[in-house]
Design a protein around this motif. Sequence first.
Motif, PDB file in Angstrom:
ATOM      1  N   GLY A 286      -5.946   3.482  -0.246  1.00 16.72           N
ATOM      2  CA  GLY A 286      -4.760   3.303   0.587  1.00 16.72           C
ATOM      3  C   GLY A 286      -4.730   4.287   1.740  1.00 16.72           C
TER       4      GLY A 286
ATOM      5  N   GLN B 274      -0.575   8.308  -3.644  1.00 12.10           N
ATOM      6  CA  GLN B 274      -1.372   7.209  -3.096  1.00 12.10           C
ATOM      7  C   GLN B 274      -2.782   7.203  -3.678  1.00 12.10           C
ATOM      8  OE1 GLN B 274       0.090   4.943  -1.184  1.00 12.10           O
ATOM      9  NE2 GLN B 274       1.883   6.185  -1.614  1.00 12.10           N
TER      10      GLN B 274
ATOM     11  N   TRP C  67       0.825  -1.212   0.000  1.00  8.95           N
ATOM     12  CA  TRP C  67       0.000   0.000   0.000  1.00  8.95           C
ATOM     13  C   TRP C  67       0.854   1.254   0.000  1.00  8.95           C
ATOM     14  CZ3 TRP C  67      -5.539   0.167   1.831  1.00  8.95           C
ATOM     15  CH2 TRP C  67      -6.184  -1.036   1.527  1.00  8.95           C
TER      16      TRP C  67
END
Length: 183
Positions: free
Chosen positions: A69, A65, A39
């Motif tokens: 996540g 990201q 992640w």
Amino acid sequence: MERILFTDQPVLHPATLPGMRDRTITIGSVSKEYRMIGWRVGWIVGPRAIMADIGLVSLTNVVCQVGIGMSGAAAALTAIDDGVAAARATWRTRRDLILDELSDLPVVRPDGGWSLLIDTATLGLSPDKASRLAFKDGEIAATPMTGWGSPDRAGRYLRFVYANEPVDRLRGIRERLRKAWSV
């Protein structure tokens, strides 16, 4: 991985030592402790004077990201019971079983985390060869540490990850290695 310790000793943060707060950079991530491998959500804390430079480097080296996540990390970090204590107990049980089974081999005893190293060079095997034999003849996947540090040190070790291996699968690991390595 500071919460994945088996020693029951408190974590000693360098920033808490006298004169070290302005000389310490702390990097954290949900990847290991919270079992969110892949992640890539984390943080960096450090002295104000260097954080601007770290921010610039991060912008060019870190992928943005995805929303899930960040939301998943926020949920893990704010949960009343984040599951880390239960996972740590499970990993400690697995570690203890492997240490017991491999007690006659040159194992580096881990005091935390979810993997351990065997010094295969002591057994007369390169980590690459030990990995191939363990997989082929012992049905054990393990990673040579070649390239993970100085060749004279890291190039001696084979890494076993027990993060997701059930205890029943770990039982008998010594016999499988004896068959694979003839030791």
